[in-house]
Structures are given as structure tokens and as C-alpha cells.
Design a protein around this motif. Structure first.
Motif, PDB file in Angstrom:
ATOM      1  N   MET A   1       0.828  -1.207   0.000  1.00 17.13           N
ATOM      2  CA  MET A   1       0.000   0.000   0.000  1.00 17.13           C
ATOM      3  C   MET A   1       0.862   1.258   0.000  1.00 17.13           C
ATOM      4  SD  MET A   1      -3.015  -0.831   2.717  1.00 17.13           S
ATOM      5  CE  MET A   1      -4.532  -1.697   2.233  1.00 17.13           C
ATOM      6  N   GLU A   2       1.893   1.275   0.853  1.00 16.32           N
ATOM      7  CA  GLU A   2       2.730   2.466   0.960  1.00 16.32           C
ATOM      8  C   GLU A   2       3.482   2.746  -0.340  1.00 16.32           C
ATOM      9  OE1 GLU A   2       5.216   2.019   4.371  1.00 16.32           O
ATOM     10  OE2 GLU A   2       3.602   2.588   5.748  1.00 16.32           O
ATOM     11  N   GLU A   3       3.978   1.699  -0.976  1.00 18.52           N
ATOM     12  CA  GLU A   3       4.731   1.909  -2.216  1.00 18.52           C
ATOM     13  C   GLU A   3       3.817   2.340  -3.355  1.00 18.52           C
ATOM     14  OE1 GLU A   3       8.089  -0.500  -3.237  1.00 18.52           O
ATOM     15  OE2 GLU A   3       7.908  -1.616  -1.355  1.00 18.52           O
ATOM     16  N   VAL A   4       2.611   1.751  -3.422  1.00 15.09           N
ATOM     17  CA  VAL A   4       1.648   2.161  -4.446  1.00 15.09           C
ATOM     18  C   VAL A   4       1.282   3.626  -4.248  1.00 15.09           C
ATOM     19  CG1 VAL A   4      -0.731   1.871  -5.235  1.00 15.09           C
ATOM     20  CG2 VAL A   4       0.705  -0.125  -4.869  1.00 15.09           C
ATOM     21  N   GLU A   5       1.010   4.005  -3.020  1.00 13.11           N
ATOM     22  CA  GLU A   5       0.614   5.380  -2.729  1.00 13.11           C
ATOM     23  C   GLU A   5       1.744   6.359  -2.993  1.00 13.11           C
ATOM     24  OE1 GLU A   5      -2.054   7.578   0.641  1.00 13.11           O
ATOM     25  OE2 GLU A   5      -0.700   5.996   1.315  1.00 13.11           O
ATOM     26  N   ALA A   6       2.954   5.979  -2.597  1.00 13.22           N
ATOM     27  CA  ALA A   6       4.088   6.876  -2.775  1.00 13.22           C
ATOM     28  C   ALA A   6       4.409   7.102  -4.247  1.00 13.22           C
ATOM     29  CB  ALA A   6       5.310   6.312  -2.050  1.00 13.22           C
ATOM     30  N   LYS A   7       4.345   6.055  -5.053  1.00  9.76           N
ATOM     31  CA  LYS A   7       4.732   6.167  -6.461  1.00  9.76           C
ATOM     32  C   LYS A   7       3.588   6.618  -7.358  1.00  9.76           C
ATOM     33  CE  LYS A   7       8.522   2.864  -6.133  1.00  9.76           C
ATOM     34  NZ  LYS A   7       9.146   1.626  -6.654  1.00  9.76           N
TER      35      LYS A   7
END
Length: 251
Positions: free
Chosen positions: A73-79
Motif C-alpha cells: 500500500m505504501e509503495e503504491v501510494e508513494a509512487k
């Protein structure tokens, strides 16, 4: 593009998931918790108005989710700039979340076969409008606009794909997808129609599998009353100003 990146991350994280414990993520990952809506299935609207409804089922706090799901979730949101609501809603059942995105990745992000990413998204749009799924129609129309660089075709397909500005190849593909979507009896004539425009039997499987998978996704969206992120509505409609982006990067 969040769908490309999500597919790669899902493959990596699914491989590791069986090795991970159910421990809470580190404190740094909780900084994004407010965007997931906490235990309520709502999040504050960007305009400061009443909370926007996301799902009729509770959305877990990230601190209560397995670490591999939080990391994804964090990587999807960040990128990608935002976290698509489907990630939040399906995290209600982590094991099913992993299975869902594993199959999604196999269908939508693989590099084999003769179906382009834009065509895959078009299949989702056409079948999802038949199934009356707002979330999938809006989100995958956005992805089609980005992959195809055609800002109006998905909207035309939503109204009536038979009258949309489609190539004979795209039309045959959607005819086949819709036959599967409607549970029509599939005959040799259906396969022949695909072969006439360059698809083979393995492509037919892919088209049918996408239609079938999103029939399930559409129905889960109905069950949960899943709503599309506001960001999806405008994605791919206006070309990005590269000079403005470069100016931002320069700061």
C-alpha cells in the motif's frame, strides 16, 4: 503508473508473504494511516466537506494489517500519488487481498500474448459497464486513457462500444469478451472471429479470463459499495505539462 508498479510489487510481496508474520508495521508506515480511513469505511473529502464513503465494510487500520500488505500500500501510494480504494476495501480480508492481486497481476501485467495493456483495460471497461460497476468503469477507463493516449474512446465504450471509434480488432475482441460476460454459448465461430483479426487461442483465453475475473471484481464492488477515488475521473484526459513537471522537480 500505479497498475504497472502494483503488479510488480504484488509478485514480489506474494512470494515473501508466507514468510512474514502478522506483526504490526513500523511506526513510519502509520504516517499514511489517515488516508486509509482507519476502522471506518470513510475518509475525509479533499474539499473539507463530509467524509467520502468508500465501502460498507470496515477498512482496517494499517497497524492491524500484515506487513507485506502495508508495504505494498505504501509503495503504491508513494509512487502513484494516491492509494486506489480497491486496496483499502479488499484489505478487510488479507488472504483474499493477496489472491486477488496475484491473479490481477497475471492477467493485466504479463508481457506474453498479443493483447496490449490498453486493450486489456478496454475489456474491463466494456464488461464492467454491462455489470454496472462504477468503480471498475471509472478506474479502468482512466488506465485505458493513459495507456492508449486516447482520451475519449473509453467514454464512447461506456455508452455503446458498437458505436465507439474502435478498430476491427478491438471490436472483435470486445464482442468475444461480452459473449463471455453474458454467459453466451461459446462456439467455434467466436474463435474464428478473433483469429480473423490476429488473435490466437491463447489470446482468447486471456480475453475470457479478464472478463471472468472482473465479473467477480464487479460483484465484490457491488457487495461493498466500493467507490472510485476522485483522482481517477480526470486521469489521462488532459496531456501532462512536462515543462511544469520539470519545474517542480527542479525545486
Amino acid at each position: 503508473m500505479w497498475s504497472d508498479m502494483a503488479g510488480k510489487l504484488v509478485s514480489k510481496l506474494l512470494f515473501r508473504s508466507s514468510l512474514l508474520t502478522q506483526a504490526a508495521p513500523p511506526a513510519s508506515s502509520l504516517l499514511l494511516q489517515g488516508r486509509s480511513g482507519g476502522s471506518a469505511a470513510t475518509r475525509q473529502s479533499s474539499s473539507g466537506g463530509p467524509p467520502e464513503k468508500i465501502s460498507r465494510y470496515p477498512i482496517p487500520y494499517r497497524k492491524n494489517l500484515p506487513y507485506d500488505i502495508v508495504e505494498l500500500m505504501e509503495e503504491v501510494e508513494a509512487k502513484g500519488g494516491f492509494l486506489p480504494n480497491v486496496f483499502k476495501v479488499l484489505s478487510h480480508r488479507p488472504a483474499e487481498f493477496r489472491a486477488f492481486f496475484a491473479y490481477y497481476n497475471e492477467l493485466m501485467n504479463k508481457d506474453t500474448g498479443n493483447i496490449t495493456k490498453a486493450e486489456r483495460e478496454l475489456i474491463v471497461v466494456a464488461t464492467s459497464i454491462h455489470n454496472r460497476c462504477l468503480y471498475c468503469v471509472v478506474s479502468h477507463s482512466a488506465l485505458h486513457r493513459i495507456y492508449s493516449k486516447k482520451p475519449t474512446v473509453a467514454d464512447q465504450v461506456v455508452v455503446n462500444y458498437k458505436n465507439a471509434e474502435l478498430s476491427p480488432r478491438e471490436l472483435a475482441m470486445l464482442d468475444f469478451a461480452m459473449a463471455v460476460c453474458r454467459c453466451d454459448t461459446i462456439t467455434e465461430e467466436h474463435f474464428q472471429s478473433l483469429e480473423e483479426v490476429g488473435f490466437d487461442r491463447e489470446d482468447a483465453w486471456d480475453i475470457a479470463a479478464i472478463a471472468a475475473f472482473f465479473a467477480m471484481s464487479n460483484r465484490l464492488a457491488h457487495l461493498t459499495d466500493m467507490r472510485p477515488n476522485l483522482e481517477f475521473y480526470n486521469m489521462g484526459r488532459v496531456p501532462r505539462d512536462k515543462h511544469k513537471d520539470e519545474a517542480k522537480d527542479g525545486h
